[in-house]
Structure formats: C-alpha cells, structure tokens
Design an enzyme around this catalytic site. Structure first.
Site, PDB file in Angstrom:
ATOM      1  N   ARG A 155       0.881  -1.262   0.175  1.00  0.00           N
ATOM      2  CA  ARG A 155      -0.095  -0.054  -0.105  1.00  0.00           C
ATOM      3  C   ARG A 155       0.882   1.296  -0.165  1.00  0.00           C
ATOM      4  O   ARG A 155       0.364   2.277   0.500  1.00  0.00           O
ATOM      5  CB  ARG A 155      -0.926   0.142   1.300  1.00  0.00           C
ATOM      6  CG  ARG A 155      -1.664  -1.239   1.329  1.00  0.00           C
ATOM      7  CD  ARG A 155      -2.799  -1.457   0.153  1.00  0.00           C
ATOM      8  NE  ARG A 155      -3.497  -2.465   0.059  1.00  0.00           N
ATOM      9  CZ  ARG A 155      -3.142  -3.637  -0.476  1.00  0.00           C
ATOM     10  NH1 ARG A 155      -2.094  -3.531  -1.371  1.00  0.00           N
ATOM     11  NH2 ARG A 155      -3.970  -4.707  -0.640  1.00  0.00           N
ATOM     12  N   SER A 180     -11.017   1.022   3.971  1.00  0.00           N
ATOM     13  CA  SER A 180     -10.159   0.618   5.222  1.00  0.00           C
ATOM     14  C   SER A 180      -9.199   1.963   5.861  1.00  0.00           C
ATOM     15  O   SER A 180      -8.426   2.437   4.938  1.00  0.00           O
ATOM     16  CB  SER A 180      -8.893  -0.294   4.725  1.00  0.00           C
ATOM     17  OG  SER A 180      -9.749  -1.516   4.059  1.00  0.00           O
ATOM     18  N   GLU A 232      -4.158   4.293   6.822  1.00  0.00           N
ATOM     19  CA  GLU A 232      -3.898   4.131   5.284  1.00  0.00           C
ATOM     20  C   GLU A 232      -4.618   5.412   4.582  1.00  0.00           C
ATOM     21  O   GLU A 232      -4.134   5.711   3.604  1.00  0.00           O
ATOM     22  CB  GLU A 232      -4.585   3.035   4.936  1.00  0.00           C
ATOM     23  CG  GLU A 232      -4.634   2.682   3.494  1.00  0.00           C
ATOM     24  CD  GLU A 232      -4.956   1.214   2.990  1.00  0.00           C
ATOM     25  OE1 GLU A 232      -5.558   1.215   1.827  1.00  0.00           O
ATOM     26  OE2 GLU A 232      -5.071   0.282   3.930  1.00  0.00           O
TER      27      GLU A 232
END
Length: 339
Positions: A165, A239, A335
């Site tokens: 990510r 998320s 995130e």
C-alpha cells in the site's frame, strides 16, 4: 484556462462526507492545466493540494491554498499483440469504471481489483491490492508533472518502489509530483486468479465451477458489497488502517498469549496480522462514538453516521490506535490521508 472557485464546498469531492471548505479549488483536465494550476498557486503564494476521487482522504481541517481535483480522463490503446495490450489511462478515470471497461474489451488482470474506490492516478500511489492481486503486477509506467520544474517525467515499475500500500509517491517523492497518465500491460488471455479463499467460496455459492474473469469480478463485487458500506449511504474511506507486518518472533510471542491471532507469513520473514481482527478484539467493531464509529461488518472501516466532523473521526482513530497498542503492543498505521 482553469477556473478557480473560492470558498468551495468539498462535500461532493470526497467520500467521508464531513464538512470541508477549500480556500480555492480547481478541476484540471489536461497536463497543460496541471501546469496552469502550479503557476496560479505559485504566483498567489498558495499551498497546492491534489486529490482525485477523494476516497482515501479525511478532512480534519479546511484545506488552505489551492485544492486541485484531477479530472484527466481517456483510455487509449498504445500497442497490442494477440496475447496482451498496453493501455494509457487518464489519472482522473474512476478505477472501477476502468476495470469494467477492460472486462468489456476482454482485457484481463485487474478483475480482482473490482469496486476499489478512487481514481486510476491513486492506484499506483498506494499500490492498491485485493484478493491476491496488486497493481504493480500489471503496471508499466506513469507520467507525472513535477511541481517545481513543471516537466513531465516518466516512472517505470522499479522507479515507483512499490511496497505494501505504498510507493515512492507516498515516501521520498510525496507531494513532489502530480500524476497525469498511467500505463498498464493487460492480458488478452483469460487466466482467472481465484487463489484467495473468499473468491473460490463465493464462486462455489454462485454455482460456477469454471469461472471467467467477469465471474471473478462479480464475485469480488459481491464480497466487497457484503462487507463494506457504500459511501453514498454511509460516509467512509474504506480501510482506515493498514494491516501491520510484525517480526515473526513477536508474532510467536503474541500467539502464546492470543492463540486465535491470525497471521500470514511474508517474503521478508515478517508476519502480516489483519488490523480488522486487532481492532475487533479491542471491542470497537460496530461501536458508535458520537456521530462516528467502526462499521458493524468491518472494524477496519471508520464511518460517518451523519453529522461527524473530520476531527471527530480522527479522534476515534487515535483511540483505536492507543487501544491496539495497549493490548497487543502493535502500532497501527493509517492508510487514509489526513488533511
């Protein structure tokens, strides 16, 4: 010429639905307009904020300076053979729309990434991934405008330094470039990836034994829709936290104390632990705090139940970070980008 709006309401530009007003706002549709926006910000001594679909951002404060919304669109075939095709895609294209476009044209490789919110330009920035596939596997290069020189520069797969990510655009080159176009190499030969358990289980439930890439996409859409709230109904950014990777010795120690703790061994000899499980064990799943909370079906997703402010959601994330650290000694990482 770009159009500049003052005191622009950002309600329709992000998925969390918290109140936010941009000091100045413009939409850009070309590389030349990127350069115009840079010039405008520079000549007026304004900070430059850039985002696409607004699906990975939380406005804790009203963004100061010039907020640039990337709306560069267009999908072009660069070259193709009997087996594969190279596509050049505008950074402002909606990611899921691009996935469906590829399926319609029988271009394969990203069907496992169906229904991921956001734009094509954001995909390589955080190396999006789901259900056994990451963007780096089909990525060729991207073209981005340097914020200082205004030059268009090309980054290949290796230069993007893809990780879990993340990419160079979230680390050493953060806020240095504005992505204009992304090139992908996709297959014209169907080879469905159903290695992820949830996909094969869902296909079985659907009565499909020999799945096509379209079947895989439909299965992923069904899984994501059943687990994740629709931002049009409940404000969220997907998320909120990354799944942490911890040293194998630390995982072994936690396993003795928490025998049920799930873990997935990584090539670098760390173990990835699902952040959602950690948060759930701390009692947050489905818990409401004021106008916000952790979603009832997925603790990893923080939601706006109607009138939450960005600071309220941020404060909840701080409480969750602390409780996970206190219980497991693991430091979660957000995130979502905080502005």
């Amino acid at each position: 010429m770009i159009k500049i709006r003052e005191k622009a309401d950002l309600k329709n530009y992000h998925t969390f639905g918290v109140p936010a007003i941009a000091e100045y706002l413009t939409e850009i549709h070309s590389i030349e307009e990127i350069r115009e926006a840079i010039d405008y910000a520079r000549s007026h001594n304004l900070q430059l904020n850039v985002f696409g679909g607004g699906s990975n951002v939380l406005f804790k404060n009203n963004p100061q300076g010039l907020t640039v919304v990337n709306k560069i669109t267009g999908i072009e075939v660069v070259q193709e053979t009997d087996k594969e095709v190279e596509l050049s895609v505008g950074a402002g294209e909606i990611w899921h729309d691009f996935v469906l476009y590829c399926l319609d044209h029988k271009y394969y490789g990203i069907e496992n990434l169906s229904l991921i919110p956001g734009t094509v330009g954001a995909a390589p920035m955080q190396n999006i991934g789901a259900y056994g596939v990451e963007i780096k596997e089909v990525f060729k290069h991207l073209d981005a405008v340097h914020r200082e020189t205004k030059e268009l520069e090309r980054f290949n797969n290796e230069e993007c330094q893809f990780g879990y990510r993340t990419s160079v655009f979230k680390t050493s080159q953060r806020d240095n470039y504005i992505i204009a176009r992304v090139n992908f190499i996709l297959s014209k030969v169907p080879a469905p990836n159903i290695s992820y358990g949830a996909i094969s289980n869902t296909l079985e439930e659907m009565g499909i034994s020999s799945p096509t890439p379209r079947d895989v996409s439909n299965a992923v859409i069904q899984i994501r829709s059943s687990k994740l709230p629709d931002p049009k109904q409940i404000g969220n950014a997907g998320s909120f936290f990354k799944n942490p990777s911890i040293p194998s010795e630390e995982y072994a120690r936690l396993k003795t104390k928490f025998p049920e703790i799930p873990g997935y061994s990584q090539p670098d000899e760390t173990v990835k632990v699902p952040a959602g499980w950690l948060i759930e064990q701390c009692g947050w799943k489905g818990k409401k705090v004021g106008n916000t909370g952790a979603h009832k079906k997925q603790a990893l997703v923080l939601v706006n139940y109607g009138n939450a402010k960005g600071q309220e959601i941020y404060d909840l994330s701080e409480q969750i970070l602390k409780s996970v650290h206190d219980k497991f000694g693991i430091d979660l990482e957000r995130e979502v980008n905080i502005i």
